[in-house]
Design an enzyme around this catalytic site. Structure first.
Site, PDB file in Angstrom:
ATOM      1  N   ASP A  34       0.822  -1.205   0.000  1.00 22.52           N
ATOM      2  CA  ASP A  34       0.000   0.000   0.000  1.00 22.52           C
ATOM      3  C   ASP A  34       0.863   1.265   0.000  1.00 22.52           C
ATOM      4  OD1 ASP A  34      -2.101  -1.748   0.237  1.00 22.52           O
ATOM      5  OD2 ASP A  34      -2.814  -0.988   2.167  1.00 22.52           O
ATOM      6  N   ASP A  35       0.320   2.321  -0.593  1.00 23.71           N
ATOM      7  CA  ASP A  35       0.761   3.714  -0.425  1.00 23.71           C
ATOM      8  C   ASP A  35       1.766   4.217  -1.446  1.00 23.71           C
ATOM      9  OD1 ASP A  35      -0.859   3.485   1.769  1.00 23.71           O
ATOM     10  OD2 ASP A  35       0.732   3.659   3.268  1.00 23.71           O
ATOM     11  N   HIS A  85      -6.046   3.203  -4.458  1.00 22.88           N
ATOM     12  CA  HIS A  85      -5.922   3.430  -3.011  1.00 22.88           C
ATOM     13  C   HIS A  85      -6.288   4.882  -2.676  1.00 22.88           C
ATOM     14  CE1 HIS A  85      -4.712   1.837   0.839  1.00 22.88           C
ATOM     15  NE2 HIS A  85      -3.677   2.649   0.991  1.00 22.88           N
ATOM     16  N   HIS A  89      -4.980   9.283  -0.223  1.00 27.57           N
ATOM     17  CA  HIS A  89      -4.919   8.427   0.973  1.00 27.57           C
ATOM     18  C   HIS A  89      -5.939   8.878   2.029  1.00 27.57           C
ATOM     19  CE1 HIS A  89      -3.022   6.006   4.246  1.00 27.57           C
ATOM     20  NE2 HIS A  89      -2.725   5.222   3.217  1.00 27.57           N
ATOM     21  N   HIS A 173       3.860  -2.168   3.178  1.00 26.85           N
ATOM     22  CA  HIS A 173       3.748  -0.784   2.724  1.00 26.85           C
ATOM     23  C   HIS A 173       5.044  -0.332   2.048  1.00 26.85           C
ATOM     24  CE1 HIS A 173       0.649  -1.177   5.813  1.00 26.85           C
ATOM     25  NE2 HIS A 173       0.033  -0.177   5.218  1.00 26.85           N
TER      26      HIS A 173
END
Length: 206
Positions: A34-35, A85, A89, A173
């Site tokens: 993620d991210d 995503h 965020h 991440h």
């Protein structure tokens, strides 16, 4: 404080229709990040995955894709899957549904995918109902804890090794805050499961 696994009670309390793991009899794991993409982190992550011939799914923040198009292109070219995503965020619990969907759509202008993961795992029933018309909403069954400064690389490794089983969706991440822990833990996680006959595959639901 976080839960390494997603208990049945948590799944029950969350909106219906979310995907927490993949029914799987074979030794297959679904590693997700993620991210990103983030320079100096995502590129190193890709190199590690390539070393072990592992494929993953990257849930990308739209603004990061905008900032790092070359790294995003490399994710695709190396055979990994990508997911939405949000663009910034966003925390779904703190964002009105209309603003949340606009932000998801803004991310969709940067990447094409039918996969969506809510940042922080926080999404309302209304948001989930609306998004499920166009996306598969992907949660997780194993949380590595790499984002937590109090979690060492070894604990991160233990979290995954002790909890993952065939069909598990594992979260890590590829962002600066997690980089040191994640980049230390990832090779050891991949080595352990590869040695034990597991394969790492991307999520393909679109």
């Amino acid at each position: 404080m976080y839960l390494t696994t997603s208990p049945r009670l948590i799944r029950y309390l969350m909106p219906p229709g979310l995907i927490w793991e993949i029914p799987e009899k074979e030794k297959v794991l679904y590693l997700t990040f993620d991210d990103g993409p983030v320079a100096g982190v995502t590129d190193k992550t890709l190199a590690i995955l390539d070393r072990f011939k592992a494929k993953a799914t990257f849930f990308c923040v739209g603004d990061n894709v905008r900032k790092h198009p070359e790294i995003f292109k490399r994710i695709i070219e190396e055979g990994h899957a990508v997911g939405n995503h949000t663009f910034n965020h966003l925390n779904g619990w703190k964002t009105p549904a209309d603003a949340y969907l606009i932000n998801v759509q803004k991310c969709a202008e940067q990447l094409e995918s039918k996969l969506f993961r809510p940042p922080y795992g926080r999404i309302t029933r209304q948001q989930a109902r609306l998004l499920s018309k166009n996306y598969k909403i992907i949660m997780w069954s194993v949380l590595s804890g790499d984002f937590d400064p109090a979690t060492s690389a070894q604990q991160c490794i233990n979290n995954v090794l002790n909890s993952a089983k065939p069909g598990s969706i594992i979260v890590m991440h590829d962002q600066q805050k997690s980089a040191k822990t994640m980049l230390t833990a990832l090779p050891q996680i991949l080595e352990h499961f590869t040695r034990n006959g597991f394969k790492f595959q991307p999520l393909r639901m679109d």
